[in-house]
Motif scaffolding. Sequence first.
Motif, mmCIF file in Angstrom:
data_model
loop_
_atom_site.group_PDB
_atom_site.id
_atom_site.type_symbol
_atom_site.label_atom_id
_atom_site.label_comp_id
_atom_site.label_asym_id
_atom_site.label_seq_id
_atom_site.Cartn_x
_atom_site.Cartn_y
_atom_site.Cartn_z
ATOM 1 N N GLU A 104 0.790 -1.215 -0.001
ATOM 2 C CA GLU A 104 -0.040 -0.232 0.118
ATOM 3 C C GLU A 104 0.945 1.275 0.053
ATOM 4 N N ALA A 105 1.918 1.121 0.845
ATOM 5 C CA ALA A 105 3.001 2.411 0.998
ATOM 6 C C ALA A 105 3.768 2.468 -0.508
ATOM 7 N N SER A 111 1.530 6.574 -6.928
ATOM 8 C CA SER A 111 0.533 7.531 -7.271
ATOM 9 C C SER A 111 0.647 8.947 -7.005
ATOM 10 N N LEU A 112 1.629 9.164 -6.081
ATOM 11 C CA LEU A 112 2.081 10.705 -5.842
ATOM 12 C C LEU A 112 2.950 10.985 -6.993
ATOM 13 N N ARG A 113 3.725 10.234 -7.517
ATOM 14 C CA ARG A 113 4.963 10.683 -8.684
ATOM 15 C C ARG A 113 4.375 10.617 -9.811
ATOM 16 N N THR A 133 10.124 5.505 -8.670
ATOM 17 C CA THR A 133 9.713 5.146 -7.417
ATOM 18 C C THR A 133 10.219 4.111 -6.852
ATOM 19 N N ALA A 134 10.195 2.884 -7.730
ATOM 20 C CA ALA A 134 10.704 1.784 -7.482
ATOM 21 C C ALA A 134 12.261 1.858 -6.837
ATOM 22 N N ALA A 135 12.979 2.709 -7.372
ATOM 23 C CA ALA A 135 14.335 2.674 -6.886
ATOM 24 C C ALA A 135 14.398 3.428 -5.562
ATOM 25 N N CYS A 136 13.454 4.310 -5.446
ATOM 26 C CA CYS A 136 13.739 5.129 -3.979
ATOM 27 C C CYS A 136 12.937 4.297 -2.919
#
Length: 150
Positions: A104-105, A111-113, A133-136
């Motif tokens: 969920e996080a 969805s924010l990016r 996002t995945a890298a972060c």
Amino acid sequence: MTNLVVKHLSKTIKYIFAKNQGQPEALQRNFAAFIPHQFGDHSKCEARFCGHKRKPGVKYLHRSLPYKARLKNPALCEKLVSLFEPIVGNTTVYSDLGSSQACEAAHRSASLRAPKHLHYGESESLDYRLKATAACINEGKSYLSEVNDS
């Protein structure tokens, strides 16, 4: 099987998963004891989960089963044992199941990016944003600043 029996079995399964998370051997032992326990055979049970083992002198009652009595149908027992055999054999797969909070996080972060209302779908920007996002998530929050510095 009545609805009460189904609810009792599903509640017990949830309890087994919750109490043995990350412990494949304990999960396997408890799943192996799960069906016999419902039919009054407590030979495989552990005292940690079985009231009959904790207090052997006291008459054990299955609080959630109808009439607080053990199940008695031998055909049902055989079917349930054969149904749960693959689960008992694959407990290493199931032992690491946990909360969906991490998923969920990650979904929230993506969805924010790349918000849906901005329609990044037809550009390369969407792909970049989701990979970032995945890298972060995998590398840590400092990933983007490290990439910008280099």
